[in-house]
Enzyme design. Structure first.
Site, PDB file in Angstrom:
ATOM      1  N   GLY A  19      15.717  -3.472   1.977  1.00  8.64           N
ATOM      2  CA  GLY A  19      14.457  -2.874   1.581  1.00  8.64           C
ATOM      3  C   GLY A  19      14.630  -1.379   1.444  1.00  8.64           C
ATOM      4  O   GLY A  19      15.743  -0.867   1.402  1.00  8.64           O
ATOM      5  N   ILE A  20      13.517  -0.703   1.419  1.00 14.92           N
ATOM      6  CA  ILE A  20      13.512   0.745   1.270  1.00 14.92           C
ATOM      7  C   ILE A  20      13.264   1.383   2.627  1.00 14.92           C
ATOM      8  O   ILE A  20      12.424   0.918   3.379  1.00 14.92           O
ATOM      9  CB  ILE A  20      12.402   1.182   0.291  1.00 14.92           C
ATOM     10  CG1 ILE A  20      12.627   0.554  -1.077  1.00 14.92           C
ATOM     11  CG2 ILE A  20      12.302   2.690   0.196  1.00 14.92           C
ATOM     12  CD1 ILE A  20      11.466   0.728  -2.034  1.00 14.92           C
ATOM     13  N   GLY A  21      14.013   2.431   2.925  1.00 15.18           N
ATOM     14  CA  GLY A  21      13.681   3.199   4.106  1.00 15.18           C
ATOM     15  C   GLY A  21      14.811   3.397   5.090  1.00 15.18           C
ATOM     16  O   GLY A  21      15.953   3.012   4.858  1.00 15.18           O
ATOM     17  N   ALA A  22      14.435   3.986   6.201  1.00 11.67           N
ATOM     18  CA  ALA A  22      15.407   4.381   7.208  1.00 11.67           C
ATOM     19  C   ALA A  22      16.035   3.189   7.924  1.00 11.67           C
ATOM     20  O   ALA A  22      17.225   3.222   8.251  1.00 11.67           O
ATOM     21  CB  ALA A  22      14.752   5.314   8.221  1.00 11.67           C
ATOM     22  N   ILE A  23      15.273   2.145   8.174  1.00 13.45           N
ATOM     23  CA  ILE A  23      15.826   1.020   8.929  1.00 13.45           C
ATOM     24  C   ILE A  23      16.890   0.272   8.129  1.00 13.45           C
ATOM     25  O   ILE A  23      17.983   0.025   8.657  1.00 13.45           O
ATOM     26  CB  ILE A  23      14.718   0.088   9.460  1.00 13.45           C
ATOM     27  CG1 ILE A  23      13.927   0.845  10.540  1.00 13.45           C
ATOM     28  CG2 ILE A  23      15.304  -1.209  10.016  1.00 13.45           C
ATOM     29  CD1 ILE A  23      12.772   0.104  11.128  1.00 13.45           C
ATOM     30  N   GLU A  42      15.750  -7.673  -3.645  1.00 13.80           N
ATOM     31  CA  GLU A  42      14.855  -7.066  -4.628  1.00 13.80           C
ATOM     32  C   GLU A  42      15.367  -5.694  -5.047  1.00 13.80           C
ATOM     33  O   GLU A  42      15.355  -5.353  -6.215  1.00 13.80           O
ATOM     34  CB  GLU A  42      13.447  -6.929  -4.055  1.00 13.80           C
ATOM     35  CG  GLU A  42      12.483  -6.316  -5.051  1.00 13.80           C
ATOM     36  CD  GLU A  42      11.088  -6.124  -4.497  1.00 13.80           C
ATOM     37  OE1 GLU A  42      10.194  -5.830  -5.305  1.00 13.80           O
ATOM     38  OE2 GLU A  42      10.888  -6.249  -3.284  1.00 13.80           O
TER      39      GLU A  42
END
Length: 95
Positions: A19-23, A42
Protein backbone atom coordinates in the site's frame (compact mmCIF):
# COMPACT_ATOMS: atom_id res chain seq x y z
CA UNK A 1 9.92 -2.10 14.94
CA UNK A 2 6.58 -2.79 13.21
CA UNK A 3 8.34 -3.39 9.88
CA UNK A 4 10.61 -5.96 11.49
CA UNK A 5 7.72 -7.74 13.21
CA UNK A 6 5.71 -8.00 10.00
CA UNK A 7 8.73 -9.00 7.90
CA UNK A 8 9.28 -11.97 10.22
CA UNK A 9 5.87 -13.30 9.14
CA UNK A 10 6.70 -13.12 5.40
CA UNK A 11 7.96 -16.41 4.04
CA UNK A 12 10.43 -16.77 1.19
CA UNK A 13 8.49 -17.11 -2.05
CA UNK A 14 5.58 -14.98 -0.82
CA UNK A 15 3.74 -12.61 -3.14
CA UNK A 16 3.40 -9.12 -1.71
CA UNK A 17 0.42 -6.81 -1.71
CA UNK A 18 1.57 -3.35 -0.67
CA UNK A 19 0.00 0.00 0.00
CA UNK A 20 0.95 3.61 0.36
CA UNK A 21 2.77 5.01 3.33
CA UNK A 22 5.32 4.54 6.03
CA UNK A 23 4.27 1.07 7.19
CA UNK A 24 4.59 -0.68 3.81
CA UNK A 25 7.97 0.98 3.32
CA UNK A 26 9.05 -0.06 6.83
CA UNK A 27 8.14 -3.67 6.06
CA UNK A 28 9.85 -3.62 2.66
CA UNK A 29 13.04 -2.27 4.22
CA UNK A 30 13.18 -5.34 6.46
CA UNK A 31 12.82 -7.93 3.68
CA UNK A 32 16.37 -7.70 2.36
CA UNK A 33 17.31 -11.24 3.49
CA UNK A 34 14.27 -12.88 1.92
CA UNK A 35 14.31 -14.79 -1.36
CA UNK A 36 12.04 -15.13 -4.39
CA UNK A 37 9.39 -12.60 -3.36
CA UNK A 38 6.80 -11.43 -5.84
CA UNK A 39 4.65 -8.35 -6.44
CA UNK A 40 0.96 -8.55 -7.32
CA UNK A 41 -0.63 -5.45 -5.85
CA UNK A 42 -2.73 -2.40 -6.56
CA UNK A 43 0.31 -0.14 -6.28
CA UNK A 44 3.94 -0.03 -5.32
CA UNK A 45 6.50 2.70 -4.83
CA UNK A 46 10.13 3.45 -4.00
CA UNK A 47 10.21 1.01 -1.07
CA UNK A 48 10.10 -1.96 -3.44
CA UNK A 49 12.84 -0.73 -5.76
CA UNK A 50 15.89 -1.87 -3.72
CA UNK A 51 14.34 -5.34 -3.45
CA UNK A 52 13.73 -5.48 -7.19
CA UNK A 53 17.23 -4.24 -8.00
CA UNK A 54 18.88 -6.71 -5.62
CA UNK A 55 16.85 -9.71 -6.81
CA UNK A 56 14.99 -10.27 -3.53
CA UNK A 57 11.83 -9.64 -5.55
CA UNK A 58 12.17 -11.79 -8.65
CA UNK A 59 8.57 -13.01 -9.03
CA UNK A 60 9.85 -16.51 -9.74
CA UNK A 61 7.43 -18.33 -7.43
CA UNK A 62 4.23 -16.68 -8.65
CA UNK A 63 1.62 -18.88 -10.33
CA UNK A 64 -0.08 -15.94 -12.05
CA UNK A 65 2.27 -13.84 -14.20
CA UNK A 66 5.51 -15.47 -13.01
CA UNK A 67 8.62 -13.33 -13.43
CA UNK A 68 6.42 -10.19 -13.64
CA UNK A 69 5.69 -7.44 -11.10
CA UNK A 70 1.98 -6.71 -11.51
CA UNK A 71 0.15 -3.59 -10.33
CA UNK A 72 -2.51 -1.12 -11.37
CA UNK A 73 -0.31 1.91 -10.78
CA UNK A 74 3.05 3.01 -9.44
CA UNK A 75 3.84 6.17 -7.50
CA UNK A 76 7.43 7.12 -6.92
CA UNK A 77 10.58 8.96 -7.68
CA UNK A 78 12.18 9.46 -11.07
CA UNK A 79 14.34 6.41 -10.31
CA UNK A 80 11.21 4.24 -10.06
CA UNK A 81 9.85 5.55 -13.34
CA UNK A 82 13.20 4.96 -15.03
CA UNK A 83 13.15 1.39 -13.70
CA UNK A 84 9.69 0.63 -15.09
CA UNK A 85 10.14 2.39 -18.44
CA UNK A 86 10.16 -0.28 -21.18
CA UNK A 87 10.79 -2.94 -18.50
CA UNK A 88 9.29 -6.25 -19.68
CA UNK A 89 9.23 -7.57 -16.09
CA UNK A 90 6.66 -4.92 -15.02
CA UNK A 91 2.98 -5.18 -15.94
CA UNK A 92 0.48 -2.37 -15.38
CA UNK A 93 -3.05 -3.72 -15.50
CA UNK A 94 -6.63 -2.72 -14.79
CA UNK A 95 -7.89 -3.63 -11.34
Amino acid sequence: KIGQLIAELVEDGSTLQMGIGAIPNAVLSQLTNHKHLGIHTEMWSDGALPLLESGVIDNSMKEVHPWKSVSAFIVGSRKVYEFIHDNPSVIQSDV
